[in-house]
Structures are given as C-alpha cells and as structure tokens.
Write a protein that holds these residues in place. Structure first.
Motif, mmCIF file in Angstrom:
data_model
loop_
_atom_site.group_PDB
_atom_site.id
_atom_site.type_symbol
_atom_site.label_atom_id
_atom_site.label_comp_id
_atom_site.label_asym_id
_atom_site.label_seq_id
_atom_site.Cartn_x
_atom_site.Cartn_y
_atom_site.Cartn_z
ATOM 1 N N VAL A 9 7.656 2.141 5.511
ATOM 2 C CA VAL A 9 8.789 3.012 5.194
ATOM 3 C C VAL A 9 8.233 4.379 4.824
ATOM 4 N N LYS A 10 8.810 5.453 5.428
ATOM 5 C CA LYS A 10 8.352 6.821 5.162
ATOM 6 C C LYS A 10 9.431 7.584 4.408
ATOM 7 N N PHE A 11 8.996 8.309 3.381
ATOM 8 C CA PHE A 11 9.868 9.180 2.613
ATOM 9 C C PHE A 11 9.329 10.598 2.755
ATOM 10 N N LYS A 12 10.171 11.529 3.209
ATOM 11 C CA LYS A 12 9.743 12.918 3.375
ATOM 12 C C LYS A 12 10.476 13.795 2.379
ATOM 13 N N GLY A 13 9.734 14.770 1.845
ATOM 14 C CA GLY A 13 10.320 15.708 0.912
ATOM 15 C C GLY A 13 11.184 16.730 1.635
ATOM 16 N N VAL A 14 12.189 17.265 0.922
ATOM 17 C CA VAL A 14 13.066 18.268 1.510
ATOM 18 C C VAL A 14 12.683 19.670 1.053
ATOM 19 N N GLY A 15 11.602 19.784 0.276
ATOM 20 C CA GLY A 15 11.147 21.088 -0.172
ATOM 21 C C GLY A 15 11.725 21.514 -1.500
ATOM 22 N N GLN A 16 12.616 20.723 -2.076
ATOM 23 C CA GLN A 16 13.222 21.043 -3.364
ATOM 24 C C GLN A 16 12.924 19.916 -4.335
ATOM 25 N N ALA A 17 12.717 20.269 -5.569
ATOM 26 C CA ALA A 17 12.464 19.255 -6.591
ATOM 27 C C ALA A 17 13.756 18.962 -7.329
ATOM 28 N N GLY A 18 14.085 17.710 -7.500
ATOM 29 C CA GLY A 18 15.228 17.293 -8.302
ATOM 30 C C GLY A 18 16.573 17.621 -7.703
ATOM 31 N N ALA A 19 16.718 17.595 -6.405
ATOM 32 C CA ALA A 19 18.004 17.860 -5.787
ATOM 33 C C ALA A 19 18.847 16.595 -5.837
ATOM 34 N N GLY A 20 20.133 16.745 -6.109
ATOM 35 C CA GLY A 20 21.024 15.593 -6.103
ATOM 36 C C GLY A 20 22.041 15.659 -7.216
ATOM 37 N N VAL A 37 0.857 -1.185 0.000
ATOM 38 C CA VAL A 37 0.000 0.000 0.000
ATOM 39 C C VAL A 37 0.890 1.229 0.000
ATOM 40 N N THR A 38 0.562 2.201 -0.864
ATOM 41 C CA THR A 38 1.297 3.463 -0.918
ATOM 42 C C THR A 38 0.344 4.598 -0.584
ATOM 43 N N ILE A 39 0.724 5.415 0.386
ATOM 44 C CA ILE A 39 -0.086 6.550 0.818
ATOM 45 C C ILE A 39 0.729 7.813 0.585
ATOM 46 N N ILE A 40 0.119 8.830 -0.034
ATOM 47 C CA ILE A 40 0.789 10.097 -0.273
ATOM 48 C C ILE A 40 0.064 11.164 0.535
ATOM 49 N N LYS A 41 0.780 11.801 1.462
ATOM 50 C CA LYS A 41 0.209 12.872 2.273
ATOM 51 C C LYS A 41 0.709 14.217 1.737
ATOM 52 N N ASN A 42 -0.170 15.197 1.698
ATOM 53 C CA ASN A 42 0.152 16.562 1.265
ATOM 54 C C ASN A 42 0.795 16.574 -0.122
ATOM 55 N N ALA A 43 0.139 15.921 -1.080
ATOM 56 C CA ALA A 43 0.695 15.796 -2.432
ATOM 57 C C ALA A 43 0.922 17.151 -3.070
ATOM 58 N N GLY A 44 2.111 17.344 -3.643
ATOM 59 C CA GLY A 44 2.452 18.563 -4.359
ATOM 60 C C GLY A 44 2.958 19.686 -3.485
ATOM 61 N N SER A 45 2.947 19.541 -2.177
ATOM 62 C CA SER A 45 3.424 20.600 -1.285
ATOM 63 C C SER A 45 4.855 20.292 -0.841
ATOM 64 N N GLU A 99 4.768 13.749 1.977
ATOM 65 C CA GLU A 99 5.290 12.536 2.597
ATOM 66 C C GLU A 99 4.696 11.328 1.877
ATOM 67 N N VAL A 100 5.542 10.359 1.555
ATOM 68 C CA VAL A 100 5.114 9.123 0.914
ATOM 69 C C VAL A 100 5.361 7.982 1.898
ATOM 70 N N ILE A 101 4.293 7.218 2.179
ATOM 71 C CA ILE A 101 4.382 6.094 3.104
ATOM 72 C C ILE A 101 4.113 4.822 2.314
ATOM 73 N N VAL A 102 5.044 3.869 2.391
ATOM 74 C CA VAL A 102 4.907 2.593 1.691
ATOM 75 C C VAL A 102 4.839 1.490 2.739
ATOM 76 N N ARG A 103 3.735 0.726 2.701
ATOM 77 C CA ARG A 103 3.581 -0.415 3.609
ATOM 78 C C ARG A 103 3.668 -1.687 2.775
#
Length: 119
Positions: free
Chosen positions: A73-84, A51-59, A63-67
């Motif tokens: 497992v939780k993945f949180k955005g850092v506020g920047q798109a395409g950093a790396g 199951v994949t849950i997306i909280k606050n999409a586009g902001s 946060e993306v939660i994968v069960r």
C-alpha cells in the motif's frame, strides 16, 4: 620391507606450530559459518513480515510504502501538513526528562494555558 620405510612410519611430527595452524583453521571455519548464519537470519524478509519504507522523508513529495502479508500500500503526500477536517482533541507536552504527556481537553473547553504535572 626395507628399514627405510619402517623408519618413516615411526617418525612423529612434534612441531607445535602444526597443531596451532590446524586450530586456527577450525576456528576460521566456525567464525565464517556463524557470520553467514547471522547475516542470513537478519536479512531475510518474508512475505508475512510488515515492512514500512519512507521515500523522500520530510519533503513535499514524501511517499510511505507499507508491505504487509504480501500486499503493498502506497501513501503519497499532498504537499501540505495537517490538511483535513477535525477538531482539537487535546495538548501534548514534552517534559524535561524527554517524556511526552498527552492532556485531553474536556468537551467544550478550549483553554491553551493548561498546566502539566509529572505522570
């Protein structure tokens, strides 16, 4: 035994509405049973499902939660798109019919005006 009791036993109810009401009751019970079975089947999420849950999409605080397999497992955005770190691997084009075509770039080539053909 009196004749009065024998007359009651021999009396038939020939009212067609009684059988129609009984049929409606039977069909209502069947419909409720089927709806309950479908609802139970579609809403059951087991521990083995992914199951994949997306909280606050586009902001920025998305946060993306994968069960999966009982683990979360939780993945949180850092506020920047395409950093790396990385390098350009190719170009994607969207065709008129809605298809997306990926065109890889040859090693060492950085042309940005590549033409695209239908697949």
């Amino acid at each position: 035994m009196s004749l009065k009791h024998i007359h009651l036993l021999a009396e038939d109810d020939d009212d067609p509405m009684l059988s129609a009401v009984n049929l409606v009751d039977v069909f209502l019970v069947l419909v409720v049973a089927l709806l309950t079975a479908v609802a139970a089947q579609s809403s059951s999420v087991t521990a083995e499902d992914r199951v994949t849950i997306i909280k606050n999409a586009g902001s920025p605080d998305m946060e993306v939660i994968v069960r999966e397999n009982g683990q979360e497992v939780k993945f949180k955005g850092v506020g920047q798109a395409g950093a790396g770190q990385g390098e350009r691997a190719g170009v994607a084009y969207k065709l008129k019919d809605g298809q997306i075509v990926y065109v890889p770039e040859p090693a060492g080539s950085r042309s940005s005006g590549a033409a695209v053909g239908a697949p």
